[in-house]
Design an enzyme around this catalytic site. Structure first.
Site, PDB file in Angstrom:
ATOM      1  N   CYS A 130       0.806  -1.235   0.000  1.00  0.00           N
ATOM      2  CA  CYS A 130       0.000   0.000   0.000  1.00  0.00           C
ATOM      3  C   CYS A 130       0.839   1.285   0.000  1.00  0.00           C
ATOM      4  O   CYS A 130       0.565   2.203  -0.779  1.00  0.00           O
ATOM      5  CB  CYS A 130      -0.961  -0.001   1.177  1.00  0.00           C
ATOM      6  SG  CYS A 130      -0.172  -0.407   2.736  1.00  0.00           S
ATOM      7  N   HIS A 243      -3.076   6.254   4.904  1.00  0.00           N
ATOM      8  CA  HIS A 243      -1.658   6.418   5.248  1.00  0.00           C
ATOM      9  C   HIS A 243      -1.168   7.799   4.793  1.00  0.00           C
ATOM     10  O   HIS A 243      -1.667   8.364   3.815  1.00  0.00           O
ATOM     11  CB  HIS A 243      -0.801   5.384   4.508  1.00  0.00           C
ATOM     12  CG  HIS A 243      -0.992   3.965   4.963  1.00  0.00           C
ATOM     13  ND1 HIS A 243      -1.709   3.610   6.068  1.00  0.00           N
ATOM     14  CD2 HIS A 243      -0.499   2.808   4.444  1.00  0.00           C
ATOM     15  CE1 HIS A 243      -1.665   2.291   6.213  1.00  0.00           C
ATOM     16  NE2 HIS A 243      -0.946   1.778   5.233  1.00  0.00           N
TER      17      HIS A 243
END
Ligand code: A2P
Length: 347
Positions: A130, A243
């Site tokens: 990711c 994130h």
């Protein structure tokens, strides 16, 4: 889009699995049939999809009969065990785990960056890590204009990267702490609520954790450049979802921040978020539930003439996992390369 395809989601009850379901519900994917697979623990669970309740099944020998595309997010060991069954049945296995990412015969794809790599697939395509996906989407458009020599990344990773149970754990820890109790840990080694710690994946001899090495090795594979130097420090922070990353880029020659801004304004998958007057830049709460990687605070590195600094936030479950996997499936459909002529033999 062309003929409809039969799709299976492996890991349908997980955080990424549920996002895959939601994205398929709303994207115009040519779907003939959708099968939901998870562990035996989840057999019989019903999940809503396009006005119906679909029943979760366990994986069996016949699970992939007639299935064209498997979207898998059930962990590396499950992928290793199940991918051979899927590709033997003639399906393409789009895998969100790290099990096959560095296999030279498996394309590792971010559709905005290296869609051409899909043409060589042999039944398995890997979805990158990711943090790597989010960084690649933001940084590749600049690399195309002026070559990057070195990337220094610091990540601020949410609980969602460790799955649905980790998100629930942080919420429970926050409630416990706020009511004066000791937080319990199970998924994470330490309390994450009101705390942070370096990413707790295994460390190598150089002291880099697995997550950091994924950013190093996967970026090179996706950019098809072994010369690019990458270093990273990955940190888990008490954010539920999305994130953030601080990225320092060293180019072969100076890169005007305004030129970089103009390029990123129209880059695929990127949304420029910069209000210098208001000191407003990408934040995980704004990135949550969005498809784009939010990029801002693009500025000259004052310590390096050919360096730029930037800051990004992206939804780890969405572009960092489920959305990227579906975009890979859409790419295969668009190019009419869902079926591979030459299936990988996995031992
Ligand atoms: P289950 O819910 O039945 O355990 P997350 O990353 O959010 O924790 O989700 C992991 C997903 O992978 C879940 O859907 C989980 O199903 C699934 N899973 C875990 N182990 C297996 C397995 N052996 N076979 C199939 N699915 C699995």
């Amino acid at each position: 889009m062309s003929k409809p395809y039969r799709v299976a989601i492996l890991g349908a009850t997980g955080a990424v699995g549920k996002e895959l379901l939601e994205l398929l519900e709303h994207r115009n994917f040519p779907l003939a049939d959708l099968k939901l697979l998870a562990s035996t623990r989840s057999v019989g669970i019903k999940l809503p999809f396009q006005g119906e309740n679909l029943t979760v099944e366990a994986v069996s020998e016949s699970s992939f009969d007639g299935v064209d595309i498997v979207l898998a997010s059930a962990g590396g060991s499950t992928s290793k065990a199940i991918a051979p069954k899927a590709i033997r049945s003639g399906a393409v296995f789009i895998d969100n785990s790290s099990a096959f990412r560095m296999n030279p015969e498996v394309p590792l794809i971010v559709p905005e960056v290296n869609p051409g790599a899909a043409h060589d697939h042999k039944g398995i395509i890997a979805n990158p890590n990711c943090t790597t996906i989010l960084m690649a989407v933001a940084v590749y458009p600049l690399h195309k204009i002026k070559k990057i020599k070195r990337i220094v990344a610091a990540t601020y990773q949410s609980a969602s990267g460790a799955g649905a149970k980790a998100m629930a754990e942080v919420q429970a820890q926050a409630s416990a702490i706020l009511s004066g109790q000791q937080p319990k840990t199970s998924v994470f080694p330490y309390p994450l609520a009101f705390n942070l710690f370096p990413h707790n994946t295994p460390l190598n001899d150089m002291g880099y954790c697995e997550e950091e090495m994924k950013m190093v090795n996967e970026t090179r594979k996706i950019f098809a450049s072994q010369e690019i130097r990458v270093t990273a420090t990955c940190v888990r922070v008490p954010v539920l979802r999305a994130h953030s990353e601080a990225i320092n880029l060293e180019f072969e020659e100076p890169f005007d921040p305004d030129e970089a801004r103009e390029i990123l304004k129209s880059a695929p998958g990127v949304k420029l978020v910069e209000d210098w007057q208001a000191n407003y830049f990408p934040m995980p709460i704004d990135a949550t539930g969005r498809d784009e990687v939010l990029v801002g605070r693009i500025r000259q590195d004052i310590s390096l003439q050919s360096g730029l600094e930037l800051w990004l936030c992206g939804d780890q479950i969405r572009k960092g996992a489920a959305l990227n996997a579906i975009q890979i499936a859409e790419l295969l459909v668009e190019k009419n390369i869902v079926k591979s002529s030459d299936a990988l033999v996995l031992t």
